[in-house]
Write a protein that holds these residues in place. Structure first.
Motif, mmCIF file in Angstrom:
data_model
loop_
_atom_site.group_PDB
_atom_site.id
_atom_site.type_symbol
_atom_site.label_atom_id
_atom_site.label_comp_id
_atom_site.label_asym_id
_atom_site.label_seq_id
_atom_site.Cartn_x
_atom_site.Cartn_y
_atom_site.Cartn_z
ATOM 1 N N LEU A 96 44.378 47.183 36.330
ATOM 2 C CA LEU A 96 44.058 48.503 36.872
ATOM 3 C C LEU A 96 44.022 49.577 35.787
ATOM 4 C CD1 LEU A 96 46.147 48.362 40.170
ATOM 5 C CD2 LEU A 96 43.740 47.753 39.811
ATOM 6 N N THR A 97 44.605 49.303 34.630
ATOM 7 C CA THR A 97 44.602 50.255 33.519
ATOM 8 C C THR A 97 43.273 50.232 32.777
ATOM 9 O OG1 THR A 97 46.990 49.950 33.292
ATOM 10 C CG2 THR A 97 45.838 50.957 31.419
ATOM 11 N N THR A 98 42.734 49.031 32.544
ATOM 12 C CA THR A 98 41.506 48.897 31.742
ATOM 13 C C THR A 98 40.261 48.618 32.574
ATOM 14 O OG1 THR A 98 41.762 46.509 31.455
ATOM 15 C CG2 THR A 98 42.838 47.944 29.808
ATOM 16 N N GLY A 99 40.448 48.117 33.791
ATOM 17 C CA GLY A 99 39.315 47.731 34.630
ATOM 18 C C GLY A 99 38.891 46.287 34.442
ATOM 19 N N TYR A 100 39.445 45.595 33.431
ATOM 20 C CA TYR A 100 39.117 44.187 33.219
ATOM 21 C C TYR A 100 39.770 43.334 34.305
ATOM 22 C CZ TYR A 100 37.799 45.522 28.449
ATOM 23 O OH TYR A 100 37.221 46.109 27.364
ATOM 24 N N ALA A 101 39.190 42.164 34.548
ATOM 25 C CA ALA A 101 39.780 41.193 35.467
ATOM 26 C C ALA A 101 39.588 39.809 34.869
ATOM 27 C CB ALA A 101 39.128 41.275 36.842
ATOM 28 N N GLY A 102 40.529 38.920 35.123
ATOM 29 C CA GLY A 102 40.388 37.564 34.609
ATOM 30 C C GLY A 102 41.608 36.710 34.866
ATOM 31 N N TRP A 103 41.505 35.482 34.378
ATOM 32 C CA TRP A 103 42.531 34.453 34.558
ATOM 33 C C TRP A 103 43.497 34.470 33.380
ATOM 34 C CZ3 TRP A 103 42.852 31.745 38.979
ATOM 35 C CH2 TRP A 103 41.723 31.725 39.804
ATOM 36 N N MET A 104 44.797 34.386 33.690
ATOM 37 C CA MET A 104 45.842 34.322 32.666
ATOM 38 C C MET A 104 46.764 33.155 32.982
ATOM 39 S SD MET A 104 46.746 38.374 32.422
ATOM 40 C CE MET A 104 46.943 38.477 34.202
ATOM 41 N N ARG A 105 47.130 32.411 31.929
ATOM 42 C CA ARG A 105 48.034 31.286 32.147
ATOM 43 C C ARG A 105 49.412 31.800 32.536
ATOM 44 N NH1 ARG A 105 48.010 26.447 27.843
ATOM 45 N NH2 ARG A 105 50.170 27.025 27.546
ATOM 46 N N ASP A 106 49.977 31.237 33.602
ATOM 47 C CA ASP A 106 51.229 31.729 34.168
ATOM 48 C C ASP A 106 52.416 31.671 33.208
ATOM 49 O OD1 ASP A 106 49.954 32.387 36.509
ATOM 50 O OD2 ASP A 106 50.618 30.608 37.593
ATOM 51 N N ASN A 107 52.450 30.692 32.317
ATOM 52 C CA ASN A 107 53.594 30.603 31.407
ATOM 53 C C ASN A 107 53.566 31.712 30.349
ATOM 54 O OD1 ASN A 107 51.404 29.355 30.035
ATOM 55 N ND2 ASN A 107 52.817 28.151 28.791
ATOM 56 N N LEU A 108 52.477 32.496 30.292
ATOM 57 C CA LEU A 108 52.402 33.629 29.379
ATOM 58 C C LEU A 108 52.752 34.947 30.069
ATOM 59 C CD1 LEU A 108 49.076 32.676 27.542
ATOM 60 C CD2 LEU A 108 51.436 32.225 26.806
ATOM 61 N N LEU A 109 52.965 34.908 31.373
ATOM 62 C CA LEU A 109 53.300 36.104 32.137
ATOM 63 C C LEU A 109 54.809 36.203 32.330
ATOM 64 C CD1 LEU A 109 50.456 35.795 34.795
ATOM 65 C CD2 LEU A 109 50.516 37.281 32.773
ATOM 66 N N THR A 110 55.345 37.409 32.256
ATOM 67 C CA THR A 110 56.799 37.588 32.316
ATOM 68 C C THR A 110 57.390 37.167 33.655
ATOM 69 O OG1 THR A 110 56.563 39.893 33.009
ATOM 70 C CG2 THR A 110 56.760 39.477 30.635
ATOM 71 N N ASP A 111 56.609 37.253 34.729
ATOM 72 C CA ASP A 111 57.115 36.868 36.053
ATOM 73 C C ASP A 111 56.507 35.565 36.564
ATOM 74 O OD1 ASP A 111 54.540 37.686 36.585
ATOM 75 O OD2 ASP A 111 55.095 39.168 38.105
ATOM 76 N N ARG A 112 55.813 34.838 35.695
ATOM 77 C CA ARG A 112 55.180 33.545 35.996
ATOM 78 C C ARG A 112 53.990 33.647 36.942
ATOM 79 N NH1 ARG A 112 56.445 31.191 31.622
ATOM 80 N NH2 ARG A 112 58.571 30.518 31.410
ATOM 81 N N GLY A 113 53.476 34.862 37.180
ATOM 82 C CA GLY A 113 52.228 35.019 37.904
ATOM 83 C C GLY A 113 52.352 35.073 39.413
ATOM 84 N N SER A 114 51.203 34.979 40.051
ATOM 85 C CA SER A 114 51.094 35.069 41.511
ATOM 86 C C SER A 114 51.835 33.924 42.189
ATOM 87 C CB SER A 114 49.618 35.034 41.916
ATOM 88 O OG SER A 114 49.488 35.035 43.318
ATOM 89 N N GLN A 115 52.295 34.186 43.394
ATOM 90 C CA GLN A 115 52.933 33.160 44.223
ATOM 91 C C GLN A 115 52.024 32.723 45.360
ATOM 92 O OE1 GLN A 115 56.031 31.867 43.294
ATOM 93 N NE2 GLN A 115 55.470 33.101 41.527
#
Length: 120
Positions: A96-115
């Motif tokens: 929402l800050t940049t307007g970009y959208a895309g796929w991110m690997r969950d092990n790189l996200l601090t909360d492990r991504g979507s549930q």
């Protein structure tokens, strides 16, 4: 009965199971979203401090092009997650800050991504 005679049936069974193992791997990989794909927004989760310089890719695989980076100061809106071609789970998000959208690997996200799982 010799040891060689006993091993032959095991080798034959292994040869028969190999195609099944390959089919199972192909099925698991088929759940991944290919480059250029966008899933529905099924997860209301959004917030900051989720990604520290993580590529947002056009599909759930590192071979897909990066559409931009997500940083800790950015607000991300998760859509859902899927199993990537590499066997890892991936979350699709809109930055929402940049307007970009895309796929991110969950092990790189601090909360492990979507549930919330993306539909196949």
């Amino acid at each position: 009965m010799s040891l060689t005679t006993r091993l032959l049936p095991l080798a034959a069974v292994a040869a028969l199971l190999s195609p099944l193992a390959l089919a199972s791997t192909a099925t698991a990989a088929a759940t991944h979203y290919p480059c250029g794909s966008t899933p529905p927004d099924l997860d209301p989760t959004q917030g900051k401090n989720k990604a520290n310089g993580v590529n947002m890719r056009s599909g759930s695989d590192i071979s897909c092009a990066s559409r931009g980076l997500a940083h800790l100061s950015h607000t991300l809106n998760y859509h859902c997650y899927t199993l990537g071609a590499d066997g890892h789970t991936w979350t699709y998000a809109r930055n929402l800050t940049t307007g970009y959208a895309g796929w991110m690997r969950d092990n790189l996200l601090t909360d492990r991504g979507s549930q919330v799982h993306c539909p196949n």
